[in-house]
Motif scaffolding. Structure first.
Motif, mmCIF file in Angstrom:
data_model
loop_
_atom_site.group_PDB
_atom_site.id
_atom_site.type_symbol
_atom_site.label_atom_id
_atom_site.label_comp_id
_atom_site.label_asym_id
_atom_site.label_seq_id
_atom_site.Cartn_x
_atom_site.Cartn_y
_atom_site.Cartn_z
ATOM 1 N N SER A 1 0.455 12.824 -11.127
ATOM 2 C CA SER A 1 0.606 14.110 -10.456
ATOM 3 C C SER A 1 2.019 14.319 -9.947
ATOM 4 N N LYS A 2 2.957 13.445 -10.369
ATOM 5 C CA LYS A 2 4.321 13.557 -9.878
ATOM 6 C C LYS A 2 5.034 14.725 -10.541
ATOM 7 N N HIS A 3 5.962 15.297 -9.820
ATOM 8 C CA HIS A 3 6.787 16.342 -10.410
ATOM 9 C C HIS A 3 8.246 16.161 -10.031
ATOM 10 N N LYS A 4 8.549 15.081 -9.285
ATOM 11 C CA LYS A 4 9.916 14.821 -8.885
ATOM 12 C C LYS A 4 10.104 13.318 -8.711
ATOM 13 N N HIS A 5 11.226 12.791 -9.232
ATOM 14 C CA HIS A 5 11.537 11.380 -9.109
ATOM 15 C C HIS A 5 12.929 11.233 -8.510
ATOM 16 N N VAL A 6 13.082 10.296 -7.588
ATOM 17 C CA VAL A 6 14.383 10.029 -6.975
ATOM 18 C C VAL A 6 14.669 8.539 -7.101
ATOM 19 N N TYR A 7 15.847 8.202 -7.610
ATOM 20 C CA TYR A 7 16.259 6.811 -7.785
ATOM 21 C C TYR A 7 17.591 6.587 -7.074
ATOM 22 N N GLU A 8 17.777 5.376 -6.572
ATOM 23 C CA GLU A 8 19.033 5.045 -5.893
ATOM 24 C C GLU A 8 19.438 3.635 -6.284
ATOM 25 N N ILE A 9 20.710 3.459 -6.623
ATOM 26 C CA ILE A 9 21.196 2.145 -7.029
ATOM 27 C C ILE A 9 22.627 1.967 -6.548
ATOM 28 N N LEU A 10 22.951 0.757 -6.087
ATOM 29 C CA LEU A 10 24.303 0.419 -5.645
ATOM 30 C C LEU A 10 25.021 -0.310 -6.765
ATOM 31 N N ILE A 11 26.245 0.127 -7.073
ATOM 32 C CA ILE A 11 27.022 -0.455 -8.165
ATOM 33 C C ILE A 11 28.425 -0.761 -7.651
ATOM 34 N N GLU A 12 28.876 -1.963 -7.887
ATOM 35 C CA GLU A 12 30.213 -2.356 -7.438
ATOM 36 C C GLU A 12 31.250 -1.793 -8.410
ATOM 37 N N THR A 13 31.715 -0.600 -8.139
ATOM 38 C CA THR A 13 32.682 0.090 -8.989
ATOM 39 C C THR A 13 33.307 1.217 -8.179
ATOM 40 N N THR A 14 34.154 2.016 -8.816
ATOM 41 C CA THR A 14 34.765 3.171 -8.159
ATOM 42 C C THR A 14 34.056 4.443 -8.602
ATOM 43 N N PRO A 15 34.143 5.523 -7.820
ATOM 44 C CA PRO A 15 33.549 6.781 -8.249
ATOM 45 C C PRO A 15 34.084 7.253 -9.601
ATOM 46 N N ALA A 16 35.380 7.066 -9.844
ATOM 47 C CA ALA A 16 35.974 7.508 -11.102
ATOM 48 C C ALA A 16 35.386 6.749 -12.288
ATOM 49 N N GLU A 17 35.220 5.432 -12.134
ATOM 50 C CA GLU A 17 34.666 4.635 -13.221
ATOM 51 C C GLU A 17 33.193 4.952 -13.444
ATOM 52 N N ARG B 1 0.837 -1.207 0.000
ATOM 53 C CA ARG B 1 0.000 0.000 0.000
ATOM 54 C C ARG B 1 0.871 1.256 0.000
ATOM 55 N N LEU B 2 1.952 1.246 0.774
ATOM 56 C CA LEU B 2 2.863 2.392 0.804
ATOM 57 C C LEU B 2 3.501 2.624 -0.565
ATOM 58 N N LEU B 3 3.905 1.537 -1.228
ATOM 59 C CA LEU B 3 4.482 1.671 -2.570
ATOM 60 C C LEU B 3 3.451 2.225 -3.546
ATOM 61 N N ASP B 4 2.197 1.762 -3.417
ATOM 62 C CA ASP B 4 1.133 2.281 -4.280
ATOM 63 C C ASP B 4 0.910 3.773 -4.049
ATOM 64 N N LEU B 5 0.927 4.179 -2.786
ATOM 65 C CA LEU B 5 0.722 5.597 -2.468
ATOM 66 C C LEU B 5 1.819 6.460 -3.069
ATOM 67 N N LEU B 6 3.066 5.974 -3.017
ATOM 68 C CA LEU B 6 4.174 6.744 -3.584
ATOM 69 C C LEU B 6 4.168 6.694 -5.102
ATOM 70 N N PHE B 7 3.601 5.636 -5.671
ATOM 71 C CA PHE B 7 3.449 5.583 -7.123
ATOM 72 C C PHE B 7 2.437 6.625 -7.581
ATOM 73 N N ILE B 8 1.342 6.772 -6.806
ATOM 74 C CA ILE B 8 0.313 7.757 -7.150
ATOM 75 C C ILE B 8 0.847 9.172 -7.004
ATOM 76 N N ARG B 9 1.566 9.419 -5.890
ATOM 77 C CA ARG B 9 2.158 10.763 -5.676
ATOM 78 C C ARG B 9 3.471 10.603 -4.937
ATOM 79 N N ASP B 10 4.554 10.830 -5.619
ATOM 80 C CA ASP B 10 5.877 10.681 -5.029
ATOM 81 C C ASP B 10 6.187 11.840 -4.092
ATOM 82 N N GLY B 11 7.156 11.629 -3.204
ATOM 83 C CA GLY B 11 7.619 12.706 -2.339
ATOM 84 C C GLY B 11 6.677 13.031 -1.196
ATOM 85 N N GLN B 12 6.116 11.995 -0.525
ATOM 86 C CA GLN B 12 5.196 12.231 0.583
ATOM 87 C C GLN B 12 5.923 12.120 1.925
ATOM 88 N N SER B 13 5.408 12.858 2.894
ATOM 89 C CA SER B 13 5.975 12.830 4.245
ATOM 90 C C SER B 13 5.366 11.675 5.042
#
Length: 230
Positions: free
Chosen positions: A98-114, A8-20
């Motif tokens: 009704s979204k106006h902002k999207h935030v994504y996060e992903i972990l990658i096994e690499t270096t910042p330079a690469e 339900r929480l994922l559905d709520l954020l899908f409908i409107r992202d960026g909720q408190s």
């Protein structure tokens, strides 16, 4: 995701992202602390991320892990059919995004330079950014362009901030066929944080017209791009 409250929480954020927390609590039959517990589990699983603005914390859906599962186990032959069926489902069930902002996060096994090189080098972007080559001298105020193999501009922008290899902020002005153009370009930021032998890449796409179909287009586009980048 086995718990209905977490779905339900994922559905709520899908409908409107960026909720408190306060906004999400109003939509669930449980206490504030119960919602906090579920949010913590979802965040540990990488399915949501949060951003603080002053004393407030806003939560965002992070669909990248779901895209990774999809890429791994959905047959390439089934993909066109499942994609079309989901488009029909969304068309019939949903109203305007009704979204106006999207935030994504992903972990990658690499270096910042690469990771920085993968984001800013045209030979690298061709491998995951829908076949386009990024071109720029990567200086503040400079133009950047994503060019397809036929030399067509698919996306243009301007470098707003750059701190190699930690932070990059650019404007986002789509030019591909069928793209929804607006008077003001939106903004994309990349933030790279090293955590041991992995890098956490946080991508934020904001200043979007919340009623524009571009919201849905960039959401599916970024999940594919970040999954391919990983």
């Amino acid at each position: 995701m086995g718990d209905p409250s977490r779905r339900r929480l994922l559905d709520l954020l899908f409908i409107r992202d960026g909720q408190s927390l306060q906004e999400l609590t109003k939509s669930l039959p449980m206490t504030r602390f119960g919602v906090m517990k579920h949010l913590k589990i979802l965040e540990e699983a990488g399915l949501i991320v949060h951003r603080k603005v002053g004393r407030s914390k806003f939560h965002y859906l992070n669909p990248v892990p779901i895209q990774e599962v999809y890429d791994r186990w959905v047959s390439k032959y089934a993909k066109p059919f499942t994609g079309n069926l989901m488009k029909i489902k969304r068309k019939l069930e949903s109203s305007k995004m009704s979204k106006h902002k999207h935030v994504y996060e992903i972990l990658i096994e690499t270096t910042p330079a690469e990771l920085w090189r993968a984001i800013t080098n045209g030979d690298m972007t061709r491998q995951y950014y829908f076949g386009t080559e990024v071109v720029s001298d990567w200086k503040i105020g400079s133009e950047l362009r994503y060019i397809d193999p036929d030399k067509n501009e698919m996306l243009v922008g301007e470098v707003l901030e750059i701190e190699e290899p930690k932070r990059l902020v650019t404007t986002f002005d789509p030019r591909w066929e069928g793209a929804v153009r607006s008077d003001m370009p939106s903004k994309v930021s990349y933030e790279i944080d090293q955590r041991g032998n992995v890098c956490c890449l946080t991508l934020t796409h904001d200043e979007l017209d919340k009623y524009s179909p571009m919201n849905e287009a960039v959401q599916s586009g970024w999940t594919e791009i970040l999954s391919g980048l990983k």
